[in-house]
Scaffold this motif. Structure first.
Motif, PDB file in Angstrom:
ATOM      1  N   GLY A 136       0.811  -1.214   0.000  1.00 38.71           N
ATOM      2  CA  GLY A 136       0.000   0.000   0.000  1.00 38.71           C
ATOM      3  C   GLY A 136       0.848   1.269   0.000  1.00 38.71           C
ATOM      4  N   ARG A 137       0.377   2.267  -0.710  1.00 41.23           N
ATOM      5  CA  ARG A 137       1.075   3.561  -0.751  1.00 41.23           C
ATOM      6  C   ARG A 137       0.055   4.674  -0.535  1.00 41.23           C
ATOM      7  NH1 ARG A 137       4.485   0.420  -0.215  1.00 41.23           N
ATOM      8  NH2 ARG A 137       6.077  -0.236  -1.701  1.00 41.23           N
ATOM      9  N   ILE A 138       0.374   5.587   0.396  1.00 38.94           N
ATOM     10  CA  ILE A 138      -0.467   6.760   0.616  1.00 38.94           C
ATOM     11  C   ILE A 138       0.390   7.990   0.312  1.00 38.94           C
ATOM     12  CG2 ILE A 138      -1.806   8.105   2.295  1.00 38.94           C
ATOM     13  CD1 ILE A 138      -2.248   5.464   3.849  1.00 38.94           C
ATOM     14  N   VAL A 139      -0.108   8.841  -0.574  1.00 35.87           N
ATOM     15  CA  VAL A 139       0.610  10.068  -0.935  1.00 35.87           C
ATOM     16  C   VAL A 139      -0.262  11.250  -0.522  1.00 35.87           C
ATOM     17  CG1 VAL A 139       1.643  11.395  -2.807  1.00 35.87           C
ATOM     18  CG2 VAL A 139       1.636   8.888  -2.911  1.00 35.87           C
ATOM     19  N   ASN A 140       0.291  12.101   0.328  1.00 31.54           N
ATOM     20  CA  ASN A 140      -0.447  13.278   0.779  1.00 31.54           C
ATOM     21  C   ASN A 140       0.136  14.525   0.128  1.00 31.54           C
ATOM     22  OD1 ASN A 140      -2.057  11.714   2.486  1.00 31.54           O
ATOM     23  ND2 ASN A 140      -0.568  11.848   4.158  1.00 31.54           N
ATOM     24  N   LEU A 141      -0.720  15.283  -0.571  1.00 25.48           N
ATOM     25  CA  LEU A 141      -0.237  16.508  -1.207  1.00 25.48           C
ATOM     26  C   LEU A 141      -0.018  17.562  -0.135  1.00 25.48           C
ATOM     27  CD1 LEU A 141       0.194  17.170  -4.342  1.00 25.48           C
ATOM     28  CD2 LEU A 141      -0.749  14.963  -3.713  1.00 25.48           C
ATOM     29  N   SER A 142       1.253  17.899   0.038  1.00 25.55           N
ATOM     30  CA  SER A 142       1.654  18.953   0.949  1.00 25.55           C
ATOM     31  C   SER A 142       2.056  20.149   0.095  1.00 25.55           C
ATOM     32  CB  SER A 142       2.795  18.437   1.829  1.00 25.55           C
ATOM     33  OG  SER A 142       3.209  19.416   2.729  1.00 25.55           O
ATOM     34  N   SER A 143       3.007  20.929   0.577  1.00 21.46           N
ATOM     35  CA  SER A 143       3.464  22.112  -0.137  1.00 21.46           C
ATOM     36  C   SER A 143       4.763  22.554   0.517  1.00 21.46           C
ATOM     37  CB  SER A 143       2.414  23.218   0.008  1.00 21.46           C
ATOM     38  OG  SER A 143       2.945  24.459  -0.421  1.00 21.46           O
ATOM     39  N   ASP A 186       5.270  -1.142  10.693  1.00 24.95           N
ATOM     40  CA  ASP A 186       5.518  -2.586  10.570  1.00 24.95           C
ATOM     41  C   ASP A 186       4.604  -3.245   9.542  1.00 24.95           C
ATOM     42  OD1 ASP A 186       7.548  -2.519  12.479  1.00 24.95           O
ATOM     43  OD2 ASP A 186       6.089  -2.655  14.129  1.00 24.95           O
ATOM     44  N   THR A 187       3.972  -2.443   8.701  1.00 25.17           N
ATOM     45  CA  THR A 187       3.124  -2.963   7.618  1.00 25.17           C
ATOM     46  C   THR A 187       3.807  -2.623   6.287  1.00 25.17           C
ATOM     47  OG1 THR A 187       1.829  -0.994   7.070  1.00 25.17           O
ATOM     48  CG2 THR A 187       1.137  -2.217   9.039  1.00 25.17           C
ATOM     49  N   PRO A 188       3.305  -3.171   5.181  1.00 25.34           N
ATOM     50  CA  PRO A 188       3.903  -2.799   3.881  1.00 25.34           C
ATOM     51  C   PRO A 188       3.477  -1.402   3.423  1.00 25.34           C
ATOM     52  CG  PRO A 188       2.606  -4.854   3.742  1.00 25.34           C
ATOM     53  CD  PRO A 188       2.290  -4.236   5.054  1.00 25.34           C
ATOM     54  N   ILE A 189       2.618  -0.721   4.182  1.00 26.96           N
ATOM     55  CA  ILE A 189       2.071   0.568   3.709  1.00 26.96           C
ATOM     56  C   ILE A 189       3.063   1.701   3.981  1.00 26.96           C
ATOM     57  CG2 ILE A 189       0.152   2.204   3.885  1.00 26.96           C
ATOM     58  CD1 ILE A 189      -1.586  -0.118   4.907  1.00 26.96           C
ATOM     59  N   LYS A 190       3.343   2.478   2.949  1.00 25.96           N
ATOM     60  CA  LYS A 190       4.200   3.659   3.089  1.00 25.96           C
ATOM     61  C   LYS A 190       3.348   4.919   2.944  1.00 25.96           C
ATOM     62  CE  LYS A 190       8.244   1.347   1.118  1.00 25.96           C
ATOM     63  NZ  LYS A 190       8.986   1.161   2.371  1.00 25.96           N
ATOM     64  N   VAL A 191       3.657   5.911   3.777  1.00 26.67           N
ATOM     65  CA  VAL A 191       2.888   7.156   3.801  1.00 26.67           C
ATOM     66  C   VAL A 191       3.850   8.321   3.634  1.00 26.67           C
ATOM     67  CG1 VAL A 191       1.141   8.461   5.066  1.00 26.67           C
ATOM     68  CG2 VAL A 191       1.544   6.051   5.644  1.00 26.67           C
ATOM     69  N   ASN A 192       3.680   9.109   2.586  1.00 27.45           N
ATOM     70  CA  ASN A 192       4.621  10.198   2.336  1.00 27.45           C
ATOM     71  C   ASN A 192       3.914  11.486   1.926  1.00 27.45           C
ATOM     72  OD1 ASN A 192       7.409   8.920   2.573  1.00 27.45           O
ATOM     73  ND2 ASN A 192       6.385   7.483   1.181  1.00 27.45           N
ATOM     74  N   ALA A 193       4.531  12.596   2.299  1.00 24.67           N
ATOM     75  CA  ALA A 193       4.018  13.919   1.927  1.00 24.67           C
ATOM     76  C   ALA A 193       4.865  14.462   0.778  1.00 24.67           C
ATOM     77  CB  ALA A 193       4.090  14.859   3.120  1.00 24.67           C
ATOM     78  N   VAL A 194       4.193  15.086  -0.173  1.00 26.22           N
ATOM     79  CA  VAL A 194       4.869  15.562  -1.377  1.00 26.22           C
ATOM     80  C   VAL A 194       4.568  17.033  -1.621  1.00 26.22           C
ATOM     81  CG1 VAL A 194       4.767  15.395  -3.897  1.00 26.22           C
ATOM     82  CG2 VAL A 194       4.898  13.324  -2.531  1.00 26.22           C
ATOM     83  N   ASP A 195       5.626  17.797  -1.917  1.00 26.84           N
ATOM     84  CA  ASP A 195       5.442  19.160  -2.430  1.00 26.84           C
ATOM     85  C   ASP A 195       5.556  19.082  -3.946  1.00 26.84           C
ATOM     86  OD1 ASP A 195       5.609  21.888  -3.134  1.00 26.84           O
ATOM     87  OD2 ASP A 195       7.796  21.780  -2.973  1.00 26.84           O
ATOM     88  N   PRO A 196       4.480  19.420  -4.664  1.00 29.11           N
ATOM     89  CA  PRO A 196       4.566  19.326  -6.125  1.00 29.11           C
ATOM     90  C   PRO A 196       5.415  20.432  -6.741  1.00 29.11           C
ATOM     91  CG  PRO A 196       2.425  20.201  -5.478  1.00 29.11           C
ATOM     92  CD  PRO A 196       3.151  19.843  -4.203  1.00 29.11           C
ATOM     93  N   GLY A 197       5.749  21.456  -5.955  1.00 25.55           N
ATOM     94  CA  GLY A 197       6.407  22.647  -6.498  1.00 25.55           C
ATOM     95  C   GLY A 197       5.353  23.693  -6.794  1.00 25.55           C
TER      96      GLY A 197
END
Ligand code: NAP
Length: 242
Positions: A136-143, A186-197
């Motif tokens: 699982g992958r969670i991508v959160n749009l940050s800035s 401890d799960t396969p899920i990764k959670v990351n915040a992204v600045d698109p620019g």
């Protein structure tokens, strides 16, 4: 049931979200184009399907708890799991003619309802389906505007750009990202915040990057392999200061 990865992108009827759908689908990911207006989501999905891309529409307003629950049930019924959730929907309500202390509470509340509580509510609803994914992958749009370090640095580009409701909503998204990544470490899920620019969209008419470039960071984090980071805050893969 599809064998390919299944992704859902919120706020995908236009801007960075729409382009994120296009890029993910171009990578062969079966992508659910989520929009708060079902008709516009269907139209956008049909246009991408016409280009041969594996895209389908789904109605999802991130401020509507019943609607989010219904969307999660629909994804469960149609696919049984979710591999990638991109929390892209966002709004900007600060008034450029007002000081930070002069922004209305209404603007603060509206901004937090969509940019923070919408992300949390959507994630809570889809987490059971993400847990059924092998990766699982969670991508959160940050800035970049979420960065307190940059806001406090007179040498930074954003030092004189203070839009506090928006900025703080994204700082809170970063905090949520770190906390959820810890919970799921401890799960396969990764959670990351992204600045698109700074991306040229309806939200940011003074943006510098084109939308295709702006969506790249989300796609990079959505398609991370097992060795990739979790709890990170990046722009195009480069770590940003909190
Ligand atoms: P945009 O062109 O204004 O698009 C925003 C999208 O969010 C639209 O599709 C909109 O749907 C959707 N949305 C708003 N409220 C929603 C709700 N309650 N439920 C579901 N969808 C909702 O903005 P953008 O520039 O593409 O921004 C995408 C994300 O990147 C946002 O989170 C933004 O904060 C972030 N970001 C953008 C920039 C930039 O420079 N553009 C920089 C940093 C971060 P409708 O079409 O129905 O209105």
């Amino acid at each position: 049931m599809h064998n390919e990865k299944i992704a859902l992108v919120t706020g995908a009827t236009r801007g960075i979200g729409l382009e994120t759908v296009r890029q993910l689908a171009s990578h062969g990911v079966h992508t659910l184009l989520a929009g708060r207006d079902r008709g516009r989501a269907v139209d956008a999905a049909l246009a991408l399907q016409a280009q041969g891309l594996p895209v389908e529409a789904i109605a999802l307003d991130v401020t509507d708890a019943d609607g989010i629950a219904a969307a999660a049930r629909e994804v469960e019924r149609r696919h049984g799991r979710l591999d990638i959730l991109v929390n892209n929907a966002g709004i900007f309500r600060d008034d450029f003619d007002k000081t930070p202390s002069g922004q209305t509470l209404e603007a603060w509340r509206e901004t937090f309802d969509t940019n923070l509580f919408g992300v949390i509510a959507t994630t809570q609803a889809f987490l059971p389906l993400l847990r059924k994914s092998a990766a699982g992958r969670i991508v959160n749009l940050s800035s970049a505007l979420a960065s307190l370090a940059l806001h406090n640095d007179p040498a930074s580009d954003i030092y004189d750009f203070k839009v506090p409701a928006y900025d703080a909503s994204k700082t809170a998204v970063n905090a949520w990202t770190v906390h959820l990544a810890h919970e799921l470490r401890d799960t396969p899920i990764k959670v990351n915040a992204v600045d698109p620019g700074s991306v040229k969209t309806d939200m940011n008419q003074h943006g510098e990057l084109d939308i295709a470039t702006g969506a790249r960071g989300s796609v990079l984090m959505a398609l991370l392999d097992e060795a990739g980071p979790t709890g990170s805050y990046t722009h195009q893969g480069e770590v940003l200061p909190w």
